[in-house]
Design a protein around this motif. Structure first.
Motif: not given
Length: 195
Positions: A30, A33, A91, A100-101, A104
């Protein structure tokens, strides 16, 4: 210690989102991200809400009766899992400016095993003040007992060394190599055969 566990419903959505948000604020993944404490506090809950909504619709959320811990499970059929626009939609819904959302989602989908049906432990969250009391083990154990009786394996990605060690105690083993996030922490894909 007996832990009362029930299936969460739509009425528990906000509780689950708050619980996951609090539980994962300091999680290494977390933090990767959503870099920066203020940014994470302002945005992270939207990702937890998206995850909660997906699992309420397609899986099961187990919740301790006192609301201090929850586990998000998705039954996953065997077969190829086509890469779709799910990470892009995620995202766009959570934070369109944060690549990054999406990343991942793509990276974890790329390591997710597809050759056998299994139960996927997407996330488990325990309120920070209640961690270390065995609540997570109780939540996971209830589903693993069912997996064992039904002959179904289980899969997860551990987001820290601490959680990896917990899962190893529950019979999970590292599946392949850890996933190293770009300029970030490792995630550990783990598999558990039914007993």
């Amino acid at each position: 210690m007996g832990v009362a566990i029930r299936a969460a419903s739509e009425a528990d959505r906000d509780l689950v989102v708050r619980l996951l948000d609090e539980a994962f604020q300091d999680d290494p993944v977390s933090r990767w991200v959503f870099p920066g404490t203020e940014y994470r506090r302002a945005t992270h809950h939207r990702l937890m809400a998206a995850f909660t909504d997906i699992v309420l619709a397609e899986g099961r959320i187990d919740l301790t009766e006192d609301g201090s811990a929850c586990a998000l499970w998705l039954p996953t059929p065997a077969g190829e899992h086509d890469p779709d626009d799910g990470p892009v939609q995620l995202r766009n819904a959570v934070d369109p400016d944060n690549e990054r959302v999406e990343l991942i989602g793509r990276l974890t989908a790329g390591i997710h095993p597809g050759d056998r049906a299994h139960e996927y432990l997407w996330m488990i969250g325990v309120a920070p003040g209640r961690q270390g009391e065995g609540l997570g083990s109780a939540l996971i154990g209830a589903v693993l007992d069912r997996c064992d009786s039904d002959g179904v394996p289980a899969y997860l990605e551990a987001s820290s060394d601490r959680s990896r060690k917990l899962y190893e105690r529950l019979g999970f083993e590292l599946l392949g190599s850890p996933l190293t996030l770009p300029d970030g922490p490792q995630m550990f894909p783990m598999w558990r055969e039914p007993r």
